[in-house]
Design an enzyme around this catalytic site. Structure first.
Site, PDB file in Angstrom:
ATOM      1  N   ASP A  51      -2.183   6.077  -7.083  1.00 29.47           N
ATOM      2  CA  ASP A  51      -1.789   6.547  -8.975  1.00 29.47           C
ATOM      3  C   ASP A  51      -1.198   5.297  -9.174  1.00 29.47           C
ATOM      4  OD1 ASP A  51       0.366   6.085  -7.292  1.00 29.47           O
ATOM      5  OD2 ASP A  51       1.830   8.008  -7.546  1.00 29.47           O
ATOM      6  N   CYS A 109       0.322   6.025  -3.373  1.00 24.53           N
ATOM      7  CA  CYS A 109       0.729   6.443  -3.813  1.00 24.53           C
ATOM      8  C   CYS A 109       2.553   5.597  -3.764  1.00 24.53           C
ATOM      9  CB  CYS A 109       0.792   7.646  -4.304  1.00 24.53           C
ATOM     10  SG  CYS A 109       1.966   8.195  -3.268  1.00 24.53           S
ATOM     11  N   THR A 161       4.828   6.101  -2.194  1.00 24.11           N
ATOM     12  CA  THR A 161       5.160   6.182  -0.734  1.00 24.11           C
ATOM     13  C   THR A 161       4.118   6.331   0.205  1.00 24.11           C
ATOM     14  OG1 THR A 161       5.991   9.063  -0.840  1.00 24.11           O
ATOM     15  CG2 THR A 161       7.359   7.113  -1.317  1.00 24.11           C
ATOM     16  N   ILE A 165       2.767   9.417   0.796  1.00 26.16           N
ATOM     17  CA  ILE A 165       3.984  11.022   1.357  1.00 26.16           C
ATOM     18  C   ILE A 165       2.793  11.872   0.589  1.00 26.16           C
ATOM     19  CG2 ILE A 165       5.060  12.693   1.457  1.00 26.16           C
ATOM     20  CD1 ILE A 165       7.573  10.832   2.069  1.00 26.16           C
ATOM     21  N   GLY A 166       2.797  11.969  -1.023  1.00 23.69           N
ATOM     22  CA  GLY A 166       2.269  13.009  -1.390  1.00 23.69           C
ATOM     23  C   GLY A 166       1.185  13.067  -1.411  1.00 23.69           C
ATOM     24  N   HIS A 218      -6.805   8.198  18.882  1.00 22.13           N
ATOM     25  CA  HIS A 218      -6.413   9.658  18.821  1.00 22.13           C
ATOM     26  C   HIS A 218      -6.711  10.694  18.249  1.00 22.13           C
ATOM     27  CE1 HIS A 218      -2.972   7.817  21.333  1.00 22.13           C
ATOM     28  NE2 HIS A 218      -3.692   7.121  22.074  1.00 22.13           N
ATOM     29  N   ARG A 258      -9.660  14.666  25.747  1.00 20.53           N
ATOM     30  CA  ARG A 258      -8.253  15.048  25.289  1.00 20.53           C
ATOM     31  C   ARG A 258      -7.657  14.587  24.038  1.00 20.53           C
ATOM     32  NH1 ARG A 258      -3.292  11.070  26.313  1.00 20.53           N
ATOM     33  NH2 ARG A 258      -4.295   8.721  26.583  1.00 20.53           N
ATOM     34  N   HIS A 259      -8.523  13.551  23.451  1.00 22.26           N
ATOM     35  CA  HIS A 259      -8.029  13.674  21.602  1.00 22.26           C
ATOM     36  C   HIS A 259      -9.223  14.627  21.004  1.00 22.26           C
ATOM     37  CE1 HIS A 259      -5.109  10.763  22.878  1.00 22.26           C
ATOM     38  NE2 HIS A 259      -6.419   9.715  23.293  1.00 22.26           N
TER      39      HIS A 259
END
Length: 143
Positions: free
Chosen positions: A7, A64, A66, A68-69, A97, A132-133
Site C-alpha cells: 500500500d 504496508c 506496519t 500487520i494488516g 520451520h 516435526r516442522h
C-alpha cells in the site's frame, strides 16, 4: 517468480526491494500499488496471496506501514503462510520451520538496509523439511 505488493505505507520500501531484485536479476511481478496515494492494503495483500497460492508465483513480499494488516489479509488465503519479520533471524526461522511463502514487512518499521537483508535471508533460506516442522505445517493447514 516473486510476487510483490504494497500500500502507500510500503511503497517506498518496495522500490528499494525492487532495486535489490533487479540487481540480482530475480524475476518479479508487481501487483501494486504504484505510488504513494492512499489505497486499501487488502487489495494488494489478496492479489499477491492468490498469485502464490495458485502457483503463478513461488513466493511473495508484502509491505504496508506496519506489515500487520497486509499479513493478516494474506493469511486468509488458503495455502498461504505469511510471516511478518523485523529481523533476519525471524526471516530465517520462518523459512526453516514454517516454510513461509510470503514475507511481510513494515515500511514504517524497518529501514531499507535491514529490509534488503531480511529479503535476502527469506529468499535464500530453504525449508528444513524436518518431520516435526512438516507436521506442524500440516496442523496449521487443517480445517
Amino acid at each position: 517468480m516473486l510476487a510483490l505488493g504494497s500500500d502507500q505505507g510500503g511503497y517506498a520500501l518496495k522500490q528499494e526491494i525492487i532495486k535489490y531484485l533487479e540487481e540480482r536479476e530475480v524475476p518479479y511481478k508487481d501487483f501494486g500499488s504504484y505510488n504513494e496515494e492512499s489505497v486499501d492494503y487488502p487489495i494488494y495483500g489478496k492479489a499477491v496471496a492468490k498469485s502464490v497460492a495458485s502457483g503463478e508465483c513461488e513466493k511473495g513480499i508484502l509491505i504496508c506501514g506496519t506489515g500487520i494488516g497486509i499479513s493478516i489479509t494474506a493469511n486468509k488465503v488458503k495455502g498461504i503462510r505469511a510471516a511478518l519479520c523485523t529481523d533476519c533471524f525471524m526471516a530465517e526461522a520462518t523459512r526453516l520451520h514454517n516454510d513461509a511463502n510470503i514475507l511481510a514487512l513494515g515500511g514504517r518499521v524497518v529501514g531499507p538496509g535491514l529490509a534488503v537483508k531480511i529479503v535476502d535471508t527469506f529468499l535464500n533460506t530453504p525449508f528444513s523439511g524436518e518431520e516435526r516442522h512438516q507436521r506442524r505445517i500440516s496442523m496449521i493447514e487443517e480445517e
